[in-house]
Design a protein around this motif. Structure first.
Motif, PDB file in Angstrom:
ATOM      1  N   GLU A  68       0.857  -1.240  -0.010  1.00 58.89           N
ATOM      2  CA  GLU A  68      -0.104   0.018  -0.085  1.00 58.89           C
ATOM      3  C   GLU A  68       0.973   1.165   0.025  1.00 58.89           C
ATOM      4  N   GLU A  99      -6.157  11.801   3.024  1.00 59.95           N
ATOM      5  CA  GLU A  99      -7.431  11.270   3.593  1.00 59.95           C
ATOM      6  C   GLU A  99      -7.708  10.210   2.302  1.00 59.95           C
ATOM      7  N   GLN A 153      -5.760   7.158   2.130  1.00 61.60           N
ATOM      8  CA  GLN A 153      -5.981   6.255   3.307  1.00 61.60           C
ATOM      9  C   GLN A 153      -7.091   5.473   2.873  1.00 61.60           C
ATOM     10  N   ALA A 154      -8.306   6.077   2.215  1.00 58.54           N
ATOM     11  CA  ALA A 154      -9.249   5.483   1.943  1.00 58.54           C
ATOM     12  C   ALA A 154      -8.990   4.204   0.593  1.00 58.54           C
ATOM     13  N   TYR A 155      -8.109   4.701  -0.163  1.00 61.41           N
ATOM     14  CA  TYR A 155      -7.843   3.935  -1.366  1.00 61.41           C
ATOM     15  C   TYR A 155      -7.223   2.552  -0.746  1.00 61.41           C
ATOM     16  N   ARG A 156      -6.458   2.659   0.208  1.00 55.74           N
ATOM     17  CA  ARG A 156      -6.000   1.466   0.854  1.00 55.74           C
ATOM     18  C   ARG A 156      -6.996   0.329   1.218  1.00 55.74           C
ATOM     19  N   ILE A 157      -8.068   0.827   1.311  1.00 51.33           N
ATOM     20  CA  ILE A 157      -9.220  -0.259   1.643  1.00 51.33           C
ATOM     21  C   ILE A 157      -9.059  -1.364   0.643  1.00 51.33           C
ATOM     22  N   TRP A 158      -8.821  -0.832  -0.424  1.00 48.60           N
ATOM     23  CA  TRP A 158      -9.044  -2.051  -1.808  1.00 48.60           C
ATOM     24  C   TRP A 158      -7.916  -1.678  -2.845  1.00 48.60           C
ATOM     25  N   ARG A 159      -6.966  -0.754  -2.596  1.00 50.54           N
ATOM     26  CA  ARG A 159      -6.076  -0.161  -3.399  1.00 50.54           C
ATOM     27  C   ARG A 159      -4.760  -0.529  -2.691  1.00 50.54           C
ATOM     28  N   PRO A 160      -3.559  -0.855  -3.490  1.00 51.59           N
ATOM     29  CA  PRO A 160      -3.456  -1.069  -4.933  1.00 51.59           C
ATOM     30  C   PRO A 160      -4.124  -2.207  -5.511  1.00 51.59           C
ATOM     31  N   SER A 216     -13.125  -3.933  -5.284  1.00 59.45           N
ATOM     32  CA  SER A 216     -13.620  -2.743  -4.351  1.00 59.45           C
ATOM     33  C   SER A 216     -14.715  -2.970  -3.574  1.00 59.45           C
ATOM     34  N   PRO A 217     -14.879  -1.797  -2.861  1.00 65.47           N
ATOM     35  CA  PRO A 217     -16.276  -2.118  -1.990  1.00 65.47           C
ATOM     36  C   PRO A 217     -17.540  -2.317  -2.877  1.00 65.47           C
ATOM     37  N   HIS A 251      -2.966  -0.735   6.606  1.00 68.19           N
ATOM     38  CA  HIS A 251      -4.096  -1.597   6.502  1.00 68.19           C
ATOM     39  C   HIS A 251      -4.065  -2.894   6.161  1.00 68.19           C
ATOM     40  N   ARG A 296     -10.702   1.254  10.917  1.00 67.80           N
ATOM     41  CA  ARG A 296     -12.010   1.947  10.792  1.00 67.80           C
ATOM     42  C   ARG A 296     -13.196   1.092  11.623  1.00 67.80           C
ATOM     43  N   GLY A 338     -15.657  -1.475   4.132  1.00 69.40           N
ATOM     44  CA  GLY A 338     -15.953  -1.622   2.624  1.00 69.40           C
ATOM     45  C   GLY A 338     -16.004  -3.143   1.863  1.00 69.40           C
TER      46      GLY A 338
END
Lengths: 458, 458
Positions: free
Chosen positions: A10, A68, A71-78, A106-107, B4, B86, B378
């Motif tokens: 990430e 910010e 940080q949210a991208y890291r939920i499903w990225r890279p 992704s979500p 994450h 989160r 997510g």
């Protein structure tokens, strides 16, 4: 077998989005639908926060991704880049290596959150408290429903009535993420109430849903409006796809792709995978870049470059793009995300500049290609990216015929787990191809004949 | 925010599965349902290839994963381990760190392909040409449908009739991967024809579907039978989950988990995440290991340890396990994968040894926990792992109350994109909890009162 995938840490997330517009001559500007004068930032301010408007009109090539958002991208990225070696074997290829970027983890199961998250972030930063949007089958709405609640925003989605009734599962996903979903036309807006007065049983349309969402945002100072494709800033947010892919291809030991392929409806997933490579092409690299569209809605291959409404009813600005005419109604093919009458202005502009080209295929060939891919690679694609897969098969055949060793990269923009009805219809022989009749093309284009002429470059 | 996720390179795939049985005293052996004598390899040979039978009865702790299986695992493995920061924040936790292993990115969207692939591989290696199996809602059938075609095998799935009609999308997925799917009872077997003669409108049952699949495999020398949970070799294949998680937790800088949690139906995903940590516990590590089951089918918390049929009708061997009685019919809760009357013998054995314990929750609390998790992380969980999430919340509360800093690890065994009807029913208030009445428990257990006694250790 060779290495199957490259997964980036990430920390390797891109720090900047890429804005292709900065590297091209200026295209014809959007026009106000009433005055026919170029649209200024102040015209857009009621609907969009200023940070998004500035991205929309930016001449800078690089835009920093806010911390910010990263940080949210890291939920499903890279997201992973895969070598499709089993698919190559299934096709009997030699000398052609196929890679794909997979955005289905992704979500919401597609590439849409790549732009939903920054749009929600900028709206929250701007002090907006809610976002209104429209959605057809629900891909975009479910991405925005997820993104808004990350930043404590309310989300109001106007979903085309017929989809609301026939495809409830995307609605349920939006509601699970906390969004309010209206069947459009709804009694929540003047536009919706007027439509219901004319026809209480109206099944709605995307144009009507856009109108309701825009009205909602325009009449509430704490609300913003949000769009899931077409606009420059949306395409820019999606370039994280191609930027990651570039690094991953290098980690596979490839010098770069010879061919880059994406399916194209509004243009955002195609832009996401291809724009970073277009930059290399502008700088002199030899890369073929192909947008694949459905034969039933062949915007780039059979449309004209002209000013047309971005929506179906003339509430949105006139934009210079490849279009089939705003009242063109594509047949009900299963790749709902590719049923848009126009094409993103920046993608259209790139085609005018000779940087990309387009191909169109019927949905029967595309489903067959998608199933062959699923069996080999274990990912059941959404109907939209089966078009990209069909384009990949054709590109691979051309490469083999020419005896060239080639690297083909494509974007697998979403999984098909919400699209099983489409596969059932295909497997049970209930689908057919719909080529656009010439007469229908002429009829739809006649409706925009009196709009201002759109020069390819200003 | 902290890191994450940890994504391992595919070279880090485990080289061996872990067989917990090798580290425990011998449990009571399976008995032939007719003779009540211990089942030998020769009894199982018509149904399973010898390599699987040898794994089933193995006393070795390590079994090498064949290179061909590791190559196929790379299609979706290693799976990521995420820090649920989160979600921790949403729960207001301090001093508790929650990690989850995510198995929903596999070809069928759950952990099931971890065993479907090696089972198909061993069957192909053994010269079998097809595999017959049963499936309830379709999770297992779709995993096996994908796995079989990787090795050129045919796949025949007997799907419980009511699910075949009411939940067509999993059937479509199986057919897309090339499987033949029968609505059970079917006219393809003697068992099915007999059932249809009695009731032409029969909705079927899992027991009936098992009987049809077993008959199919037993009467065709080129066919094998395959099971998606319960058996020792199935649980062993799933240990790749926990083995990867151990390496990933270390990469996060954690010494190890204090609590490991999985939902448990037949027991395979729970075994997958927990058995490698059970090995550490046997060696002296302080780890609490919790199986979470539905209050409506509380096998470990309210069942008895006894000999019972593995299936519902007495075609399968008698196994020593925690059971509610083979004719116990759980209410139609949405977590279909947790509606099994028994529990894997090896999981039951571990509970008898005091190595694990179980908790049971109602589905309303579980859906609420799942939605809170989805908004934060997510990922929309399948109904089954929402039970694990509910267990995590309770474990975190206990840790906070005791003032201890703790690391909690759980298995998110599948996504819920095929389960949106369940979420819709929950959100619209149409779901209810079903605790098992004491009388129903007594009735179902009475049916196995005359079976041989099952000693905890032989």
């Amino acid at each position: 077998m060779s290495r199957h995938k490259i997964v980036l840490d990430e920390d390797s997330l891109p720090t900047h989005w890429y804005n292709l517009g900065a590297d091209l001559p200026l295209p014809a500007p959007p026009l106000h639908p009433g005055t026919l004068q170029p649209v200024g930032p102040e015209d857009l301010a009621p609907l969009f926060p200023m940070s998004i408007i500035l991205q929309e009109v930016s001449g800078e090539a690089q835009h920093e991704i806010p911390e910010e958002v990263r940080q949210a991208y890291r939920i499903w990225r890279p997201t992973p880049l895969m070598r499709a070696e089993r698919f190559e074997q299934a096709l009997g290829l030699k000398g052609v290596r196929i890679y794909y970027k997979y955005e289905g983890g992704s979500p919401s199961g597609s590439h849409k959150p790549n732009t939903a998250v920054p749009q929600a972030f900028y709206c929250a930063q701007d002090g907006r408290r809610r976002i209104a949007t429209e959605t057809g089958a629900g891909q975009w709405g479910s991405a925005l429903a997820y993104a808004t609640q990350l930043y404590g925003l309310e989300c109001e989605v106007f979903m085309v009535g017929i989809s609301y009734r026939q495809k409830p599962y995307r609605r349920v996903m939006m509601e699970t993420f906390g969004a309010t979903v209206h069947s459009s036309p709804s009694s929540a807006t003047n536009t919706g109430r007027a439509a219901l007065e004319v026809d209480p049983e109206s099944l709605g349309s995307l144009g009507l849903a856009i109108s309701e969402a825009v009205e909602r945002a325009a009449t509430d100072p704490e609300a913003a409006y949000s769009l899931g494709s077409v606009l420059n800033h949306v395409l820019m947010h999606q370039t994280v796809i191609g930027l990651e892919a570039k690094e991953q291809l290098a980690a596979f030991g490839e010098k770069g792709p010879d061919v880059v392929i994406g399916c194209a409806g509004g243009g955002s997933n195609f832009a996401g995978i291809s724009f970073p490579f277009l930059r290399d092409k502008i700088a002199g690299a030899e890369i073929e870049i192909i947008a694949v569209e459905p034969a039933s809605c062949p915007t780039l291959t059979r449309g004209v470059y002209a000013y047309d409404y971005g929506d179906a009813v003339g509430m949105a600005p006139l934009v210079a793009m490849h279009t089939l005419g705003h009242d063109f109604m594509p047949p009900g093919i299963h790749a709902g995300g590719l049923r848009y009458h126009g094409m993103a202005p920046l993608v259209s502009h790139a085609q005018n500049q000779g940087l990309i080209r387009a191909e169109a295929y019927g949905q029967l060939d595309c489903f067959a290609a998608g199933i062959q891919f699923a069996k080999a690679e274990g990912i059941l694609p959404a109907p939209e990216p089966t078009h990209a897969i069909m384009g990949v098969i054709e590109a691979a055949r051309r490469a083999e015929a020419s005896g060239k060793e080639q690297v083909i990269l494509f974007n697998l923009c979403g999984h098909g787990h919400f699209d099983m009805q489409a596969y059932d219809d295909y497997l049970s022989g209930q689908l057919q191809d719909h080529a656009m009749p010439e007469g229908e093309r002429d009829r739809a284009l006649a409706a925009i004949a009196d709009f201002p002429a759109a020069p390819a470059v200003v």
